[in-house]
Design a protein around this motif. Structure first.
Motif, PDB file in Angstrom:
ATOM      1  N   LYS A  12       0.819  -1.204   0.000  1.00 50.39           N
ATOM      2  CA  LYS A  12       0.000   0.000   0.000  1.00 50.39           C
ATOM      3  C   LYS A  12       0.859   1.262   0.000  1.00 50.39           C
ATOM      4  O   LYS A  12       0.598   2.207  -0.756  1.00 50.39           O
ATOM      5  CB  LYS A  12      -0.919  -0.009   1.225  1.00 50.39           C
ATOM      6  CG  LYS A  12      -1.822   1.203   1.332  1.00 50.39           C
ATOM      7  CD  LYS A  12      -2.677   1.130   2.596  1.00 50.39           C
ATOM      8  CE  LYS A  12      -3.569   2.357   2.732  1.00 50.39           C
ATOM      9  NZ  LYS A  12      -4.354   2.307   4.004  1.00 50.39           N
ATOM     10  N   VAL A  13       1.894   1.264   0.812  1.00 46.86           N
ATOM     11  CA  VAL A  13       2.762   2.441   0.906  1.00 46.86           C
ATOM     12  C   VAL A  13       3.568   2.626  -0.372  1.00 46.86           C
ATOM     13  O   VAL A  13       3.678   3.737  -0.903  1.00 46.86           O
ATOM     14  CB  VAL A  13       3.685   2.317   2.126  1.00 46.86           C
ATOM     15  CG1 VAL A  13       4.765   3.397   2.103  1.00 46.86           C
ATOM     16  CG2 VAL A  13       2.877   2.407   3.423  1.00 46.86           C
ATOM     17  N   MET A  14       4.133   1.548  -0.892  1.00 51.56           N
ATOM     18  CA  MET A  14       4.992   1.638  -2.073  1.00 51.56           C
ATOM     19  C   MET A  14       4.230   1.993  -3.340  1.00 51.56           C
ATOM     20  O   MET A  14       4.841   2.465  -4.313  1.00 51.56           O
ATOM     21  CB  MET A  14       5.711   0.302  -2.295  1.00 51.56           C
ATOM     22  CG  MET A  14       6.748  -0.062  -1.247  1.00 51.56           C
ATOM     23  SD  MET A  14       7.502  -1.673  -1.653  1.00 51.56           S
ATOM     24  CE  MET A  14       8.704  -1.839  -0.337  1.00 51.56           C
ATOM     25  N   SER A  15       2.920   1.773  -3.358  1.00 50.94           N
ATOM     26  CA  SER A  15       2.145   1.860  -4.601  1.00 50.94           C
ATOM     27  C   SER A  15       1.622   3.260  -4.917  1.00 50.94           C
ATOM     28  O   SER A  15       0.783   3.403  -5.809  1.00 50.94           O
ATOM     29  CB  SER A  15       0.952   0.894  -4.537  1.00 50.94           C
ATOM     30  OG  SER A  15       1.383  -0.441  -4.446  1.00 50.94           O
ATOM     31  N   GLN A  16       2.091   4.261  -4.222  1.00 45.04           N
ATOM     32  CA  GLN A  16       1.596   5.612  -4.472  1.00 45.04           C
ATOM     33  C   GLN A  16       2.081   6.140  -5.832  1.00 45.04           C
ATOM     34  O   GLN A  16       3.058   5.668  -6.390  1.00 45.04           O
ATOM     35  CB  GLN A  16       2.066   6.550  -3.360  1.00 45.04           C
ATOM     36  CG  GLN A  16       1.707   6.079  -1.959  1.00 45.04           C
ATOM     37  CD  GLN A  16       0.224   5.843  -1.768  1.00 45.04           C
ATOM     38  OE1 GLN A  16      -0.592   6.719  -2.056  1.00 45.04           O
ATOM     39  NE2 GLN A  16      -0.137   4.653  -1.308  1.00 45.04           N
ATOM     40  N   GLU A  17       1.406   7.159  -6.303  1.00 41.81           N
ATOM     41  CA  GLU A  17       1.723   7.744  -7.610  1.00 41.81           C
ATOM     42  C   GLU A  17       3.056   8.487  -7.580  1.00 41.81           C
ATOM     43  O   GLU A  17       3.440   9.078  -6.578  1.00 41.81           O
ATOM     44  CB  GLU A  17       0.626   8.724  -8.019  1.00 41.81           C
ATOM     45  CG  GLU A  17       0.856   9.383  -9.367  1.00 41.81           C
ATOM     46  CD  GLU A  17      -0.243  10.356  -9.741  1.00 41.81           C
ATOM     47  OE1 GLU A  17      -0.236  10.832 -10.889  1.00 41.81           O
ATOM     48  OE2 GLU A  17      -1.109  10.631  -8.889  1.00 41.81           O
ATOM     49  N   ASP A  18       3.764   8.421  -8.691  1.00 42.42           N
ATOM     50  CA  ASP A  18       4.949   9.253  -8.898  1.00 42.42           C
ATOM     51  C   ASP A  18       5.002   9.605 -10.378  1.00 42.42           C
ATOM     52  O   ASP A  18       5.076   8.714 -11.233  1.00 42.42           O
ATOM     53  CB  ASP A  18       6.223   8.514  -8.482  1.00 42.42           C
ATOM     54  CG  ASP A  18       7.430   9.436  -8.433  1.00 42.42           C
ATOM     55  OD1 ASP A  18       7.789  10.006  -9.483  1.00 42.42           O
ATOM     56  OD2 ASP A  18       8.019   9.589  -7.341  1.00 42.42           O
TER      57      ASP A  18
END
Length: 469
Positions: free
Chosen positions: A236-242
């Protein structure tokens, strides 16, 4: 008796920190002490940053004291693989010539972990160029399997897996091009989550060029942990937008609950490779646990399985011929050069038209798997058809390397299609951890995790119960 903080999973540790039952400094110091006690025997984290970690932990405690909002991993120690950018640290990839390649900005997943409050305590080891199922290189040396020093800890995220198994923090970053998260997790008895390609944004500013096509299609970033709950949280934490990665997909992490029983395809035998008895036993046990939990389990082979495995090799190595191989020949250590020669040994050099036709065929196979998953939403199969390889088994010649590649086919076929897979431990047999792989269609990591939680609850296996001193 109260457990030392280094034994706690991330979910519990983060909750205790938010309640101010423990401080970020206490949590970080506990993990740093654990690293100092056990890492000299396995060399999982060749680069350690105790001063920087404690400074970050003190800042995190001050943030809590001020009553400011905090992230879901506030104060939780983590490690990052040496082939991904962390600002102010080298991105050496286990390559001597790159030991001073300093990153000036964080890779997306590193930024997300920091934004969530995670504290980076060190960098985990890899093989040179991250292209072996063993974690050894001329720059940082060999990482040993904490269960048996004569067996591989896996690769390329072997340092992450060994660190997780021994309690050197609850969450460790890895990446997976052809099994490099799932196989180390299997080798060391921990959980490894390979997400769908596009789920986690990926870019290294230290790289001179963008990723080659097969890497874009198949390589992913993901977590290695000691519990499925921690893998879920880390994902969940790693999957944020960039915005630096235009291939990132804003897919949901959760979908509506199913009303009907979950159908699971059990793939436990394949004509291309014998199944080791401990591998078969783990699959059959996991299948029984899933059935006991209400799943409908049927033995099935996924479509075009062997072709998918071969196509991974062909597409990756055709791509590498024009890109990575010259650098490997020039900068790689002896072991990776030997392994790569073997990988190329039986792969023809395709023409442009053959390569493009293969890309078309990849879509055909992907469609067949998509239809398969419409009938069986979860696929239960091995991580490898063999148990953990003896050290440097890929240096024994072409015949043995071909056998190893066949053994790793459950890793390669799924990676070729960019699909998610979860490696979950099931127990111990003859002194080595056992485990299974749970796979699903694109962006359905939630199904892998749900099935993994069933297996985890039934197995009641914790590596620290066996390895912790």
């Amino acid at each position: 008796m109260t457990q030392p903080l280094w034994r706690l999973d991330a979910v519990e540790l983060a909750a205790r920190i938010r309640r101010k039952d423990v401080s970020c400094v206490e949590a970080t110091q506990s993990v740093l002490d654990r690293i100092a006690a056990v890492d000299p025997s396995v060399n999982a984290l060749p680069l350690k940053y105790p001063e920087e970690a404690l400074a970050a932990a003190r800042a995190a405690d001050q943030q809590l004291a001020r009553g400011e909002p905090v992230g879901e991993l506030h104060g939780v120690p983590v490690s990052i693989k040496v082939n991904v950018d962390v600002a102010g640290q080298p991105t050496d990839g286990g390559i001597v010539a790159l030991k001073d390649l300093m990153a000036t900005q964080d890779a997306p997943l590193v930024r997300h972990l920091k934004n969530a409050g995670a504290v980076i305590v060190g960098r985990n080891n890899v093989p040179s160029f991250s292209l072996r199922w063993f974690s050894d290189n001329d720059l940082h040396g060999r990482t040993l399997n904490p269960w048996d020093a004569q067996r591989t800890p896996g690769g390329s995220s072997g340092g992450a897996a060994a660190a997780a198994a021994l309690g050197m923090g609850p969450i460790h970053h890895g990446n997976d091009y052809g099994g490099s998260i799932r196989y180390p997790a299997f080798a060391c008895g921990v959980v490894g989550m390979r997400p769908t390609a596009g789920r986690i944004a990926a870019v290294n500013a230290t790289a001179k060029e963008d990723r080659i096509l097969s890497n874009q299609q198949m390589s992913v970033q993901g977590p290695l942990t000691r519990s499925v709950a921690d893998a879920r949280l880390a994902l969940k934490v790693m999957s944020q937008e960039d915005p630096r990665d235009p291939l990132w997909v804003p897919a949901p992490l959760e979908y509506p609950s199913r009303k009907e029983p979950l159908k699971v395809a059990l793939f436990k035998r394949w004509s291309g490779c014998d199944t080791h008895p401990t591998v078969r036993a783990a699959l059959e046990q996991a299948a029984q646990w899933l059935a006991d939990a209400g799943c409908v389990v049927e033995e099935q082979e996924p479509p075009h399985f062997e072709e998918a495995t071969v196509l991974w090799r062909q597409l990756v190595h055709d791509d590498m011929r024009r890109s990575m191989k010259p650098a490997i020949d020039a900068l790689g250590d002896r072991a990776v050069r030997t392994a790569v020669r073997g990988y190329f040994g039986s792969i023809p050099d395709w023409s442009r038209d053959q390569y493009l036709t293969a890309q078309q065929r990849r879509l055909t196979i992907a469609r067949a798997w998509s239809l398969f998953y419409a009938q069986y939403p979860v696929l239960l199969m091995p991580v490898s058809w063999e148990r953990q390889f003896p050290i440097d088994e890929d240096q024994r010649g072409q015949e043995r390397l071909e056998q190893m590649l066949a053994a790793q086919s459950p890793l390669l076929a799924t990676a070729m299609l960019g699909l998610p897979g979860l490696s979950v431990p099931t127990g111990v047999a003859d002194g080595l951890p056992t485990g299974v792989q749970l796979c699903a269609t694109r962006y359905r990591e939630d199904l892998c995790l749900a099935a993994g939680e069933i297996v985890e609850r039934a197995a009641r296996f914790r590596p620290l119960d066996h390895l912790a001193g």
